[in-house]
Every structure is written in C-alpha cells, then in structure tokens.
Design an enzyme around this catalytic site. Sequence first.
Site, PDB file in Angstrom:
ATOM      1  N   TRP A  31      -0.028   1.531  50.227  1.00 36.45           N
ATOM      2  CA  TRP A  31      -0.086   0.636  51.394  1.00 36.45           C
ATOM      3  C   TRP A  31      -1.357  -0.211  51.409  1.00 36.45           C
ATOM      4  CZ3 TRP A  31       2.584  -0.528  55.966  1.00 36.45           C
ATOM      5  CH2 TRP A  31       1.821  -1.119  56.985  1.00 36.45           C
ATOM      6  N   ASN A  33      -3.139  -3.363  54.033  1.00 33.99           N
ATOM      7  CA  ASN A  33      -2.998  -4.334  55.115  1.00 33.99           C
ATOM      8  C   ASN A  33      -4.151  -5.343  55.093  1.00 33.99           C
ATOM      9  OD1 ASN A  33      -3.763  -1.581  56.328  1.00 33.99           O
ATOM     10  ND2 ASN A  33      -4.277  -2.824  58.074  1.00 33.99           N
ATOM     11  N   ASP A  34      -5.014  -5.389  56.093  1.00 38.37           N
ATOM     12  CA  ASP A  34      -5.930  -6.522  56.256  1.00 38.37           C
ATOM     13  C   ASP A  34      -6.837  -6.804  55.044  1.00 38.37           C
ATOM     14  OD1 ASP A  34      -5.042  -5.597  58.686  1.00 38.37           O
ATOM     15  OD2 ASP A  34      -7.018  -5.271  59.535  1.00 38.37           O
ATOM     16  N   GLN A  50      -7.806  -3.165  53.472  1.00 41.64           N
ATOM     17  CA  GLN A  50      -7.398  -1.909  54.096  1.00 41.64           C
ATOM     18  C   GLN A  50      -6.356  -1.263  53.186  1.00 41.64           C
ATOM     19  OE1 GLN A  50      -8.189  -0.429  57.594  1.00 41.64           O
ATOM     20  NE2 GLN A  50      -9.877  -1.219  56.371  1.00 41.64           N
ATOM     21  N   TRP A  95     -12.055   1.259  58.864  1.00 46.71           N
ATOM     22  CA  TRP A  95     -11.189   0.128  59.221  1.00 46.71           C
ATOM     23  C   TRP A  95     -11.878  -1.198  58.895  1.00 46.71           C
ATOM     24  CZ3 TRP A  95      -7.913   0.988  64.297  1.00 46.71           C
ATOM     25  CH2 TRP A  95      -6.943   1.980  64.027  1.00 46.71           C
ATOM     26  N   SER A  96     -11.292  -2.269  59.406  1.00 49.65           N
ATOM     27  CA  SER A  96     -11.669  -3.610  58.927  1.00 49.65           C
ATOM     28  C   SER A  96     -13.086  -4.040  59.257  1.00 49.65           C
ATOM     29  CB  SER A  96     -10.684  -4.637  59.473  1.00 49.65           C
ATOM     30  OG  SER A  96      -9.475  -4.492  58.798  1.00 49.65           O
ATOM     31  N   ARG A 159     -13.326  -2.996  67.641  1.00 44.64           N
ATOM     32  CA  ARG A 159     -13.287  -2.995  66.172  1.00 44.64           C
ATOM     33  C   ARG A 159     -13.371  -4.384  65.524  1.00 44.64           C
ATOM     34  NH1 ARG A 159      -8.391  -1.026  68.045  1.00 44.64           N
ATOM     35  NH2 ARG A 159      -6.530  -2.318  67.723  1.00 44.64           N
ATOM     36  N   ASP A 160     -13.519  -4.339  64.216  1.00 49.18           N
ATOM     37  CA  ASP A 160     -13.393  -5.479  63.300  1.00 49.18           C
ATOM     38  C   ASP A 160     -14.539  -6.493  63.398  1.00 49.18           C
ATOM     39  OD1 ASP A 160     -11.002  -4.170  62.863  1.00 49.18           O
ATOM     40  OD2 ASP A 160      -9.807  -5.574  64.052  1.00 49.18           O
ATOM     41  N   GLU A 214      -7.954  -8.403  67.724  1.00 53.01           N
ATOM     42  CA  GLU A 214      -8.328  -7.800  66.441  1.00 53.01           C
ATOM     43  C   GLU A 214      -8.893  -8.875  65.512  1.00 53.01           C
ATOM     44  OE1 GLU A 214      -5.578  -3.956  65.816  1.00 53.01           O
ATOM     45  OE2 GLU A 214      -4.554  -5.799  65.277  1.00 53.01           O
TER      46      GLU A 214
END
Length: 551
Positions: A31, A33-34, A50, A95-96, A159-160, A214
């Site tokens: 997987w 993602n970002d 990610q 995370w991001s 976040r981010d 986000e």
Amino acid sequence: MENIREDASPNNINSEQPYRTWYHFQPLKNWMNDPNGPMYYKGVYHLFYQYNPDAATFGHEKMVWGHSISNDLINWTHLNDAIVPTIPGDINSCWSGSATILPGEKPAMLYTGIDQNRHQVQNLAMPKNLSDPYLREWEKHPQNPLMTPPSGVEVGEFRDPSTAWQGKDGKWRVIIGAQNGDEGKIILYKSEDFVKWIVDPIPFFATDDTGVCECPDFFPVYINNTNGVDTTMENSSVRHVLKISYLRRRHDYYFIGKYVSDKEEFVPDVKYTGTWKELRFDYGKVYASKSFFDHAKNRRILWAWAEESDTSEDDIQKGWAGLQTIPRKFWLDKNGKQLMQWPIEELEKLRGKQINITGETLQSGSTLEVKGITASQADVEVLFELPNLQSAELLEPSEVDPQELCKEQYASRNGMIGPFGLQALASKDQTERTTISFRIYRAGDGFKCLMISDQTRSSLREDVEKTSYATIFDIDPNLKTISLRSLIDRSIIESFGDGGRACITSRAYPLFATDKDAHLFVFNDGSQSVVISQLNAWSMKQAQFGTESII
Ligand code: DQQ
C-alpha cells in the site's frame, strides 16, 4: 545510478498484472498513499511516501515513509524505508510531512507521529550523513515531539506539517492541518532554530463545516512567469497559494491570495464557499498532493496520490494499492485566477512509436481508431478545431454544477458542439471505454467548456467504482482550437484540457480492454463536425524501477 538491481523491476510482474502501471510511480508491492517530502538534493530527486511495508491495505499501526530516488523524476530506485516508528512520539505510525532545506543545504523533515497515546504530534528527522546524496539514513531529533496538539485542536486531528518558510524577520514558519469539531483549521507555528516551535494563537486559516484539513501546502507563485519560486519568497512579484486536502470531500482545494508575513495573514482572493466552484488542481481521483520547488530547473512540481477505485479484496490480490500522478509543473495563469499544469518534460523520454493524424474531419456521430500504438500505455495530444462557437447550445441556468451535467438529464441530449474527445482503454467494440470529452456551451454573455471523464463504461466489471468526473471553465469567445492531452497507463488516465487549464485523473479497470486488447478512439457525438487539426500519439516505454543492492 550505481549499485542498482533491475531484476526486481515491475516489468516481470506486469504481464500478469493488467492494472499495474508502466510509467507511473509505485513501489514494488503493498500500500502507498500520500507523497511526502519531495525534494532535490545534490543532483538527486527524492520522493518519500506513506507506505505500509506489510500489506496492500492502509496500515493503521505501522505506516512508514517509503523512499525512492531518481535522476529525472521518471525512472526510480527504491531504497530502504526512511522514517519508521521507533520512538514514543511515532510508535504507532509515521504519517505525512514535508521537506525544508535549511541553510547550508541541510534537509529537515517535519512529519506527524502517532504517539504512544495515539495523539498526533510533530517530529523532526534529519539525514545522518549529508555527504550521501541518496540520504539513505535518517535520525530523529532527541527533543521530539516538537509540537503537540495546542488548545482548540483535537488530539487525534493535528497533522501534516508543510514545508517551512522564513518570514522577513528571519523566523521559520510552518503550517499544520487540524480540526476542532466541524471546524477545519490550519495552525501556524514559528521558530528561530527549527526545534523550539511557538504556536500562533490565531489560526492561519479556518473553514466551518469542513472537518479536518489535511496536507496543507503553502507557497508563492510568480505573476506572469511560468518558473517556480522558492517557498520563502515574499515580494510584489509573487502571489501565494494555500492548498488544503479536505478529508470529508476527499478533494484538494486551493486558494490564491495575498500573504503578509509581518501580520501572519493570508487573504484569499475568493473565500471558501464549499461549492463546486472551488479551485482544484485536479477534478478527478487525486488527493493529498504536495509540491516542491525544483531549483535545478526552476520549476514548482506537484505530486499527488491517485487512489484505487477497485475493492480492497482486489488490492490484496494484486498485492499493491495506490499510484502517484506523473509529476506536474505548475504555474499561475496569465489571468491570475487559477493555476495551470503540465506533465514534466522528462516524461517525453519514454515516448516510443508515434502516430500522427492531421486535418481529419470528424462528422457528427463519427469515431476514428488511432491505430499503431500500444493503446494501454500511451501519451496522446490532440488539437481540435472548433466550429463557430455561436452555434453552441445555451446552458440554462448558466451556472450549473458540472457534476450535474454528467447526469442523464443533460448527458443524454447530444450537444451541438461536442461531446468530442477520446475513448481510452476501450475494447474493440467500445462496450468498455473511458470517455474524455469536451462540450461547448453558450452561457450568459460568454462561452464555457465542460470537460468530462466518463467512467460509467470504463469496465464491464461490476465491483469497481465508476464515478464520472467533470469540470467547467470559461473560454475565449474567439477560441478556434482546444487541446486535450491524455496520459494512459493501464489503470490510470490523466487528462489535461486546454493546455493544462483543467485536469482530470481517473482510474479504470477494464475487463477486456487490457494490454494488446486495449484500443484508442477519437470521436465526435456533437451535431456539428469538428476537425482533428493535429493528433500525435506515442506508445510509452516502461520506466525503470530498480532496487538498490545491499551494500
Ligand atoms: N494520510 C496520512 C495523514 C494524512 C492523510 C496518513 C491524507 O498524515 O492526513 O497516511 O491522505
């Protein structure tokens, strides 16, 4: 690049995997993602992302930063994961986040950690060895976490961090996405040393009823110049752009406006309305985009995550999920009201066999096959010559949500000018096809172009999502031609209308129209004929994806 093995490339995997792409970025498996922390460092492009190292599904307790490097943003070498959970401040996931290049060419990564209490906090990681251009190893700052949820922000919705920039006072600024109840917030922090961060009590930006913001991105763009500009620039030659990924809508929106660092103020030209009129980089299936300034080529580049539209069971069976769009250069349009985008020029190196069609009239109801290229992996550019715009039908009311225009009540009526465009990833009999089209309307005192990526027939499979995507934009009353470029790559189609004014990315999982059974057509379903002034289509070669041998 030295020490690269190509045996693990996806090239072998592709023959059994009709949806695995040839030239879009994806890890070998699992997987993704970002996009995280893209940057250029000592002659090498870096993309972090990610990643769940264990499965083709999102890893709720163990997301890490995957890491790949490239000389040209197209061919990639996958390295070991760069940032993984090891400290209390990120033990439940990394995370991001984003890269900032500090003075002395020192990359610094601010990223979100899911801590031991499952709160979201912001951490700093820096390269262990600055003389390694691949930046293989990263170490975490001993004072992590550097930011914890401030008052007025939910502990699980903070976040981010964006790329940081310096204000005129020399202090660093960074923005972080957040939520408090239904209110979405962007929180500003300031720092003198990049370690001790002080929260600004007034949100940098806030929107009611949106939920969490986000992956905020904030940067300047030149007025009247397509070059990119470093994130810190603040003077009268630039405007500023704030991009927010709204989770509830699963779309990225952006605002163009004025930024004044002395006042910590960003004033958008147009306020958030929550309607279809919001500006978006892409009106299709992309999310969590992130930009960076490529100082090697003076351009600002956008990466974005193109999510799957098939089922989670399919992803597990495929062994992977998630793509990145082809990196796009973008700049402020001459009208100052929107951004324009175009795939980076490096992609053209993958163009192989070329087919050209010139001056062909497409009568009403006609379809022409573009033969002689690999239609499952292609780059197609068409310039359509338009009939007199006065013959276009009237759009009433003149302001309609373009998504409504895809629906039966409008779409079943054939137009005067359009729909015309491409049918990509199509079966020979066209029962399967993704249709990317334009349709011209008279609207009020002017003219509008509706661009659609119609997914309804994209697959004869019933278990995949087939949402159609649409956008509408003003066109010049004297417009004589309109261009469409589509990057087709097995399960993704990225389309750029009118030279990059409107972009739609879609995912498609045809049952029959795969590999050699995929076809490409140009069509015109409008009553008026249109002319293919120029069509160039190229078979696309596979990009190289290698892994680094263990040294
Ligand atoms: N994905 C990350 C978050 C971010 C979200 C987790 C956006 O940091 O908010 O994988 O897709």
